[in-house]
Enzyme design. Structure first.
Site, PDB file in Angstrom:
ATOM      1  N   LYS A 121       0.843  -1.200   0.000  1.00 48.58           N
ATOM      2  CA  LYS A 121       0.000   0.000   0.000  1.00 48.58           C
ATOM      3  C   LYS A 121       0.876   1.247   0.000  1.00 48.58           C
ATOM      4  CE  LYS A 121      -3.847   2.027   2.666  1.00 48.58           C
ATOM      5  NZ  LYS A 121      -4.752   1.827   3.827  1.00 48.58           N
ATOM      6  N   SER A 135      -9.623   2.064   2.959  1.00 44.15           N
ATOM      7  CA  SER A 135      -8.719   2.763   2.065  1.00 44.15           C
ATOM      8  C   SER A 135      -7.727   1.858   1.347  1.00 44.15           C
ATOM      9  CB  SER A 135      -7.941   3.830   2.841  1.00 44.15           C
ATOM     10  OG  SER A 135      -7.123   3.222   3.836  1.00 44.15           O
ATOM     11  N   SER A 156      -9.771  -0.356   7.114  1.00 45.17           N
ATOM     12  CA  SER A 156      -9.248  -0.237   5.750  1.00 45.17           C
ATOM     13  C   SER A 156      -8.661  -1.500   5.145  1.00 45.17           C
ATOM     14  CB  SER A 156      -8.210   0.875   5.678  1.00 45.17           C
ATOM     15  OG  SER A 156      -8.882   2.096   5.592  1.00 45.17           O
TER      16      SER A 156
HETATM   17  N1  GLN Z   1     -12.970   4.525   6.572  1.00 42.49           N
HETATM   18  C1  GLN Z   1     -12.231   4.845   7.758  1.00 42.49           C
HETATM   19  C2  GLN Z   1     -11.747   6.265   7.688  1.00 42.49           C
HETATM   20  O1  GLN Z   1     -11.994   6.865   6.726  1.00 42.49           O
HETATM   21  C3  GLN Z   1     -11.093   3.893   7.949  1.00 42.49           C
HETATM   22  C4  GLN Z   1      -9.880   4.224   7.180  1.00 42.49           C
HETATM   23  C5  GLN Z   1      -8.717   3.365   7.516  1.00 42.49           C
HETATM   24  O2  GLN Z   1      -8.843   2.319   8.149  1.00 42.49           O
HETATM   25  N2  GLN Z   1      -7.545   3.817   7.125  1.00 42.49           N
HETATM   26  O3  GLN Z   1     -11.151   6.780   8.580  1.00 42.49           O
END
Ligand code: GLN
Length: 494
Positions: A79, A154, A178
């Site tokens: 990532k 994400s 994410s």
């Molecule tokens: N959707 C969550 C956020 O926007 C989780 C994102 C993540 O785990 N990086 O914060």
């Protein structure tokens, strides 16, 4: 056998057994990317020349008997918020669009030591803020099962890459879901380990008290192998834990069919109430039935404070993000505005141009909840709520070994629908964020498909350090489910 057919451990075994070479494996993956990534857009950066150089080097070390581990020779997608020495690491942001780290994240160092080849960086929501991979400065990733839909986020790039056969295995990061949520949307297997299991050194921070790196793979066993490769104590991360129980794959290989006999799995009533899509509910019921068939006792349980998880999470995550992202000021890293008058104007223009709207929104929210007049009312209250949420999980784990939960209320939404209403997008994190608030491990295993053919994953949540139980239950679920199938694009290509 085609490169897309292999699990990571099968690929490594083929390489170590002399049936394939590392350069062949790496070039196989690069060919898949060339064939499919114009459509899927799972990657931000791929360095083919460097990948082939690494591949040749790893091949020599395998032949010399220096690399003998179960993932030696396997290419891994990373990532783009995880630093890779000499390979651009953008966080899918204009702010870091030209950032080439001079060092590897600890997780990357460990993968290289295991003989894995780091060849490319996967797309993500900007600075990991989002649930769809649409906030990327470089444009959205598409869901390989249906390109009109998002892959989730994400870590949408990592999950889409594995789902599309553009990667054999990948790593993502999980601050509030994410890894687990895009794994559900893309029909792959992903785990967020107990906080402190994998070093955060070199992971570009979003919410430091919540962030963890974890594996994204085709199946449970590959997840266990990659997690044990990247786990381990690291003095460079003060929250890293020295665990002695990270030989996950060995324990898993000792698992038997009777493994779940008597295991108690709770279904939190508040997770199965209003707001859960009926098709997802059906898949979850099927998953519960599969676990019962394998001997587990699966029954409803009470988990308190579920409705406070989202507000507590977004206050804490944004507060930490606003502080963590202060370092991006146009002086030390990445982007700098071109026209400005004086230092303050340079800061202002750099940050307004370098960050996208979602990141700016969260910096503002975070700065607000940390400001002196509101600190007690919001931030401190959220921290107290976080402690209470952990206590609610503790209560459940007195009676249950694991929790079975959806990873998201629906299957993957259509591209373009989520960003119109950020609040609604935040609410879709209901089943994942409390796991991060409580520091727990959680894993998504593909469990079923909707009528439209979109994957739905089942999430298994355990107490701190209970990865082994999760892996065992996940493996039996996977066996009972049988082959999950692959999106059409998986078999397409070269
Ligand atoms: N959707 C969550 C956020 O926007 C989780 C994102 C993540 O785990 N990086 O914060």
């Amino acid at each position: 056998m085609k490169i897309t057919e292999y699990t990571a451990r099968e690929l490594s075994a083929a390489i170590r057994g002399g049936d394939m070479t590392v350069p062949e494996a790496v070039s196989g993956v690069l060919t898949e990317i060339r064939a499919k990534d114009k459509e899927v857009h799972a990657y931000v950066t791929v360095n083919e020349d460097d990948a082939m150089r690494q591949a040749e080097n790893v091949q020599k070390r395998i032949e010399a008997g220096e690399l003998t581990g179960p993932l030696a020779g396997v290419p891994v997608a990373v990532k783009d918020n995880i630093c890779t020495n000499g390979l651009k690491t953008t966080c899918s942001s204009r702010m870091l669009g030209n950032f080439v780290p001079p060092y590897d994240a600890e997780a990357v160092t460990r993968m290289r030591q295991a003989g894995m080849v780091v060849f490319g960086k996967t797309n993500m929501d900007e600075f990991a803020m989002g649930s769809t991979t649409e906030t990327s400065f470089f444009g959205p990733t598409k869901n390989p099962w249906n390109e009109e839909h998002v892959p989730g986020g994400s870590s949408g790039g990592s999950c889409a890459a594995v789902a599309a056969g553009e990667a054999v295995i990948a790593v993502g990061s999980d601050t509030g879901g994410s890894i687990r949520q895009p794994s559900s949307y893309c029909g792959v297997t992903g785990m967020k380990p107990t906080y402190g299991t994998v070093s955060r050194y070199g992971l570009i921070a979003y919410g430091s008290s919540l962030d963890q790196i974890g594996p994204v793979a085709k199946d449970v066993t590959d997840c266990a192998l990659l997690l044990e490769t990247i786990a381990g104590h690291d003095r460079k991360d003060s929250t890293s834990i020295a665990r002695k129980d990270t030989d996950f794959s060995e324990r898993l290989s000792a698992a038997s069919e009777a493994d779940l006999a008597g295991m108690r799995i709770g279904l939190p009533r508040d997770y199965y109430g209003d707001g859960l899509d009926e098709e997802v509910r059906k898949v979850m019921e099927d998953a519960a039935a599969m676990l019962r068939t394998r001997g587990a006792v699966v029954e409803p349980c009470d988990l308190g404070l579920v409705k406070y998880a989202i507000p507590a999470y977004y206050i804490i995550a944004c507060a930490e993000a606003s502080s963590n992202l202060e370092r991006f000021d146009g002086v030390k890293y990445g982007y700098r505005a071109e026209d400005y008058e004086g230092l303050h104007d340079m800061y202002r223009k750099t940050r307004s141009q370098g960050f996208g709207p979602e990141v700016r929104r969260r910096i503002m929210l975070g700065s607000f909840v940390l400001s002196s007049g509101y600190y007690d009312a919001y931030y401190l209250k959220a921290l107290r709520t976080k402690a209470l949420i952990k206590a609610e999980f503790d209560k459940v784990f007195r009676d249950y070994d694991l929790i079975l939960a959806p990873a998201a209320p629906t299957a993957a939404p259509k591209i373009g629908t989520s960003l119109q209403d950020p609040l609604k997008m935040y609410l879709s994190d209901i089943y994942t964020v409390s796991v991060n608030l409580a520091g727990l491990p959680g894993m998504t295993v593909p469990a079923g498909l909707t009528r439209d053919g979109l994957p739905v994953g089942a999430q298994l949540i355990g107490d701190c350090f209970a990865e082994e139980k999760i892996f065992r239950a996940a493996l039996q679920l996977e066996k009972e489910r049988g082959a999950f199938g692959r999106p059409a694009i998986f078999v397409k290509g070269a």
